[in-house]
Design an enzyme around this catalytic site. Structure first.
Site, PDB file in Angstrom:
ATOM      1  N   CYS A 130       0.822  -1.228   0.000  1.00  0.00           N
ATOM      2  CA  CYS A 130       0.000   0.000   0.000  1.00  0.00           C
ATOM      3  C   CYS A 130       0.853   1.273   0.000  1.00  0.00           C
ATOM      4  O   CYS A 130       0.577   2.218  -0.750  1.00  0.00           O
ATOM      5  CB  CYS A 130      -0.951  -0.014   1.190  1.00  0.00           C
ATOM      6  SG  CYS A 130      -0.183  -0.542   2.726  1.00  0.00           S
ATOM      7  N   HIS A 237      -2.930   6.359   4.391  1.00  0.00           N
ATOM      8  CA  HIS A 237      -1.522   6.503   4.746  1.00  0.00           C
ATOM      9  C   HIS A 237      -1.027   7.883   4.283  1.00  0.00           C
ATOM     10  O   HIS A 237      -1.348   8.328   3.176  1.00  0.00           O
ATOM     11  CB  HIS A 237      -0.669   5.456   4.026  1.00  0.00           C
ATOM     12  CG  HIS A 237      -0.872   4.050   4.499  1.00  0.00           C
ATOM     13  ND1 HIS A 237      -1.581   3.719   5.620  1.00  0.00           N
ATOM     14  CD2 HIS A 237      -0.408   2.877   3.980  1.00  0.00           C
ATOM     15  CE1 HIS A 237      -1.570   2.400   5.779  1.00  0.00           C
ATOM     16  NE2 HIS A 237      -0.872   1.862   4.798  1.00  0.00           N
TER      17      HIS A 237
END
Ligand code: A2P
Length: 331
Positions: A130, A237
């Site tokens: 990710c 994130h």
């Protein structure tokens, strides 16, 4: 348009459920649809496009039926065992685990960055980590123009990246309950520890970012270092990325390049407090870039701040985009 038979493996998980959502949103042309997970959730139902589907237990015979594409997000050991079985039956696996990412026979794809690598797949395609995915979307156009010399990643990663258990640790931690997934409380804390520690002192998450960056950019000798940190954020994130280039540049060129980069949304108006935020990126498929400024400590350097929804662009959306490219090639 030719319709495909598609399976989701790990369909009951955090990423698995988002696979279903993104497949619905993007209206992939699906003929037969299958949802698979472990014996724990076999027999339960999941709704897709308004229809209920019974979760099947994944086993050696799951791919005896004709399935064109399988999206896997059920952990590395499940992928290690079942992706080759699916591939041998002619099914193309798009795997979200780290199991196959560095295998030289397996392309590692971010569709905005290296779609051409899809062409050499042998029925297994890996979805990158990710944190790597969102960094690549921002770095690729800059590398093409100014040739990256060195990258320093510092990440601020959401608990959803650790699955349902990670999410629960933050929820519980905010009520004072001890963590079960993380080694320390994540509420009111930052853990410089994602995945296991390696002999060189790095974590596996940091090593993934370093190696995957080199593979996706086709820059095997690129200088990259990373510090990955879990923070008490549920979704999305954030990353501080320090980049040094071979070539000199004007800041206007950096802004222009990122503004025109596929998949990037520029959010950079610091005077008005505009910069990428996790709470804004959550639920979206784009990669948000801001806080763009020259690094005055080196000759050709910049700092950028990159934020994306780790479950969507960092996992499910990226995999579904790969499936879309595959389907286009099947027409
Ligand atoms: P299950 O719900 O049956 O445990 P997350 O990382 O968000 O917790 O999700 C993990 C996903 O992977 C779930 O769908 C889980 O199914 C699935 N899974 C875990 N182990 C296996 C296995 N051995 N075989 C098939 N699916 C598995």
């Amino acid at each position: 348009m030719k319709k495909v038979n598609l399976a989701v493996v790990g369909a009951t998980g955090m990423v698995g459920r988002t696979f279903l959502k993104v497949l619905e949103e993007r209206q992939l042309p699906i003929e037969n649809f299958y949802v698979m997970a472990s014996s724990r959730s076999a027999g339960s139902t999941l709704t897709f496009n308004g229809k209920d589907y019974v979760v099947e237990e994944l086993n050696e015979h799951s791919f005896d039926k004709p399935i064109d594409i399988a999206l896997f997000s059920a952990g590395g050991s499940t992928s290690a065992k079942y992706a080759p079985i699916a591939a041998a039956h002619g099914c193309v696996v798009i795997d979200n685990s780290s199991q196959w990412r560095m295998d030289p026979e397996v392309p590692l794809i971010v569709p905005e960055v290296n779609p051409e690598d899809i062409n050499w797949h042998k029925n297994i395609i890996a979805n990158p980590n990710c944190s790597t995915i969102q960094a690549m979307v921002a770095l690729k156009p800059l590398d093409d123009k100014f040739k990256i010399k060195r990258v320093v990643y510092s990440t601020y990663q959401a608990v959803s990246g650790a699955g349902v258990a990670g999410w629960k640790d933050l929820e519980d931690g905010l009520k004072g309950v001890e963590p079960k997934k993380f080694p320390h409380p994540i509420a009111n804390n930052c853990l410089p520890h994602i995945d296991v520690f390696l002999d060189n002192g790095y974590t596996k998450e940091e090593e993934k970012m370093i190696n995957e960056t080199r593979k996706i950019l086709h820059r095997p000798d690129l200088k990259v270092t990373a510090t990955t940190v879990r923070v008490p954020v549920f979704d999305s994130h954030s990353e501080s990325i320090n980049i040094e280039f071979e070539k000199p540049f004007e800041m206007a060129e950096i802004f222009e390049t990122l503004k025109n980069a596929p998949g990037v949304v520029l959010e950079d108006d610091p005077q008005n407090n505009v910069y990428p935020l996790a709470i804004h990126a959550a639920g979206h498929d784009e990669v948000y870039v801001g806080r763009i400024r020259r690094d005055e400590s080196v000759e050709n350097g910049v700092n950028i701040w990159v934020v994306a929804d780790n479950i969507r662009k960092g996992a499910a959306t990226n995999a579904v985009q790969i499936a879309q490219v595959l389907i286009e090639k099947m027409q």
